[in-house]
Design an enzyme around this catalytic site. Structure first.
Site, mmCIF file in Angstrom:
data_model
loop_
_atom_site.group_PDB
_atom_site.id
_atom_site.type_symbol
_atom_site.label_atom_id
_atom_site.label_comp_id
_atom_site.label_asym_id
_atom_site.label_seq_id
_atom_site.Cartn_x
_atom_site.Cartn_y
_atom_site.Cartn_z
ATOM 1 N N GLU A 332 0.807 -1.228 0.000
ATOM 2 C CA GLU A 332 0.000 0.000 0.000
ATOM 3 C C GLU A 332 0.839 1.277 0.000
ATOM 4 O O GLU A 332 0.540 2.226 0.718
ATOM 5 C CB GLU A 332 -0.931 0.026 1.229
ATOM 6 C CG GLU A 332 -1.935 -1.095 1.198
ATOM 7 C CD GLU A 332 -2.790 -1.170 2.458
ATOM 8 O OE1 GLU A 332 -3.966 -1.504 2.323
ATOM 9 O OE2 GLU A 332 -2.283 -0.897 3.567
HETATM 10 C C1 TNX Z 1 -4.398 -4.058 4.780
HETATM 11 S S1 TNX Z 1 -2.625 -6.206 4.253
HETATM 12 C C2 TNX Z 1 -3.149 -3.739 5.257
HETATM 13 C C3 TNX Z 1 -3.003 -3.283 6.638
HETATM 14 C C4 TNX Z 1 -4.323 -3.156 7.344
HETATM 15 C C5 TNX Z 1 -5.194 -4.330 6.984
HETATM 16 C C6 TNX Z 1 -6.485 -4.362 7.717
HETATM 17 C C7 TNX Z 1 -1.606 -5.202 4.231
HETATM 18 C C8 TNX Z 1 -0.340 -5.697 3.775
HETATM 19 N N1 TNX Z 1 -1.966 -3.967 4.603
HETATM 20 O O1 TNX Z 1 -2.321 -2.045 6.660
HETATM 21 O O2 TNX Z 1 -4.086 -3.143 8.708
HETATM 22 O O3 TNX Z 1 -5.435 -4.294 5.606
HETATM 23 O O4 TNX Z 1 -7.198 -5.531 7.460
#
Ligand code: TNX
Length: 526
Positions: A332
């Site tokens: 992300e």
């Molecule tokens: C996605 S999965 C994220 C996290 C959040 C999560 C909540 C991932 C690698 N990043 O930053 O905490 O979703 O479900």
């Protein structure tokens, strides 16, 4: 055929033993031993025998001369003494009793054989981890009351027969997000003990994110003291001193779990950016963040100080971590341009290698060039686009190992149903069957089966602050993920699994583990 008879026998015994999970009326004492097919994860091979072994006041735990076998023996004695009230001396003399034996054989690094009969129980393994996993099986073959911390009446029968067991995958992980909410060393240890019961062998700690930096770094002290000073919702946060972290590593290793520390970069870095203005492209430190948005922060890929920072952090963390892996996040990074992301990963991955560790990253790492030997942790959904899946599969064909954490299957922070009071639902609602009922080997089209290193169940903590909340989200899904990682595909069967899973409930009650009573599981009634 044998299997089906065994399963049927198991169900009958469950009914006969009348395990109570309501706590309303005292359950009749179990008179028959727990059958082999109630063990989670399902053992690879089970050959039930005729006659059980009975642990008595005179039972000894016999270990060979090695320190490791003795250590596992002491651990077993520590489990059994409070509830049996027996002395259970750990000794390298005598005959019979419970014997832990290190011996070359076809067990691999983690497998074991358990032989049980009237004369004793012998667990044989080629390595201490195998003895430890065999002890977890032995534990599950004893009545749930063995888990209590006060003396219980027994009898303490272990079903007779032979189990031969080796894991399907070498990576059977659980991730705990200690950034969004901080969890103390004691809370982490409690979770470690719960993971060990299901033969999980990796503890991935998500040590940094926008809301908190949780590990002391001597060369950048404000990361922990300031960057760790809050959490989601604005509570006091916290961080691990180096001694705290070493204690977690030590405790995990005493349960044969390897700690995989994660510093999430270049996104998910607001806590670091808030602690040191120089890390920001514009030289201005943002305020600390206590919300739950993602994708708004980035280290400055174009500044040299960024790489000094990364080098220092990785050097200190690698020195604290005996395990092979260092997770660099990489998910992300919506505030990092693609070009910057690729450039950042080009520079950071060699730093991990320089300090002797293997890179793990979330699967977005495959959008850059994963380093030789790197692992990518896949967290997409069934519905993730074919193009993204193919990018990960192509990396897998190129030698990148894959750890599977599909969010709509094994994210333990997803709500079970719309009514689940905790958790999130962006990846969907994930009931128990959904989290169990898939095959890691077939999950990612185009990825060679040999690239799949295993599975991991992440637990993100935006909505979680207490141990009972961790437990409610992890149980009963976590044991299913553990089984996907450990048991041969041939044992995969929801209808059999749900009965095995139901039989765990009394153990969770005895251990004080909170869990979700999913209507999909035939929990025993009084
Ligand atoms: C996605 S999965 C994220 C996290 C959040 C999560 C909540 C991932 C690698 N990043 O930053 O905490 O979703 O479900």
């Amino acid at each position: 055929m044998k299997h089906r008879t065994l399963r049927l026998l198991g169900s009958l015994l469950l009914v006969a033993t009348g395990v109570s999970v309501t706590g309303a009326a005292p359950a009749p004492r179990p008179t028959a031993p727990t059958p082999f097919d109630h063990v989670v994860p399902a053992p690879a091979h089970a050959a039930p025998g005729e006659h059980p072994y009975r642990i008595t006041r005179g039972t000894q735990i016999r270990v060979d001369g090695s320190r490791e076998a003795r250590r596992v023996g002491e651990y077993l004695a520590g489990l059994l003494r409070p509830s049996t009230g027996y002395r259970l001396p750990v000794t390298d003399r005598g005959a019979g009793g419970i014997r832990l034996r290190l011996h070359q054989g076809p067990f691999g690094a983690e497998g074991y054989r358990l032989d049980s009969g009237p004369a004793g129980v012998t667990i044989t393994a080629a390595a201490p981890a195998g003895l430890f996993h065999g002890v977890q099986t032995l534990r599950q073959l004893l009545p749930a009351a063995v888990e209590k911390d006060s003396v219980q009446p027994g009898p303490w029968l272990v079903a007779g027969g032979t189990l031969q067991d080796t894991p399907r995958y070498g990576w059977r992980g659980a991730m705990l997000d200690v950034s969004r909410h901080f969890f103390t060393v004691e809370q982490v240890k409690r979770y470690i003990d719960q993971l060990a019961l299901y033969k999980i062998n990796k503890l991935h700690l998500h040590l940094s994110d926008d809301q908190g930096w949780r590990i002391a770094i001597d060369s950048w002290p404000r990361l922990a003291t300031y960057g760790g000073s809050t959490q989601v919702g604005g509570g006091p946060g916290g961080h691990y001193t180096k001694a705290d972290y070493r204690e977690i590593v030590r405790y995990a290793s005493s349960r044969y779990l390897e700690v995989v520390p994660e510093i999430d970069m270049p996104g998910h870095t607001n806590a670091a950016l808030a602690s040191y203005a120089d890390l920001n492209c514009d030289g201005v430190a943002p305020p600390l963040y206590t919300g739950t948005a993602v994708g708004f922060s980035s280290l400055c890929a174009g500044k040299e100080i960024t790489y000094d920072f990364v080098d220092d952090v990785i050097r200190e963390l690698a020195a604290l971590t005996p395990g092979r892996y260092l997770h660099i996040g990489g998910d992300e990074a919506h505030s990092t341009s693609h070009e910057d992301y690729v450039a950042f990963m080009e520079r950071v991955q060699p730093i991990v290698a320089r300090y002797g560790k293997t890179v793990v990253g979330w699967h977005q790492l495959t959008g850059a060039t994963p380093a030789e030997g790197a692992l990518a942790q896949y967290w997409g959904l069934d519905g993730t686009g074919a193009q993204e899946k193919e990018r990960v599969a192509a990396a897998a064909r190129n030698g990148t190992g894959i750890v599977l954490s599909p969010a709509d299957r094994v994210y333990l922070d997803m709500k079970y149903t719309a009514d689940t009071p905790l958790g999130l639902s962006w990846a969907g609602l994930v009931e128990v069957r959904r989290s169990y009922d898939w095959d890691p080997a077939a999950y990612l089209p185009g990825a060679p089966a040999s690239a799949i290193r295993g599975v991991e169940a992440p637990l993100w903590s935006e909505t979680l602050t207490r141990s009972d909340e961790i437990e409610y989200m992890a149980f009963p899904r976590l044991p299913g993920v553990a089984e996907l990682g450990w048991s041969p595909a041939s044992t995969h069967d929801w209808d059999a699994y749900k009965v095995r899973l139901a039989a765990q409930a009394g153990r969770w009650e005895a251990l004080g583990i909170d869990f979700y009573r999913s209507p999909q599981v035939p929990w025993p009634t009084a």
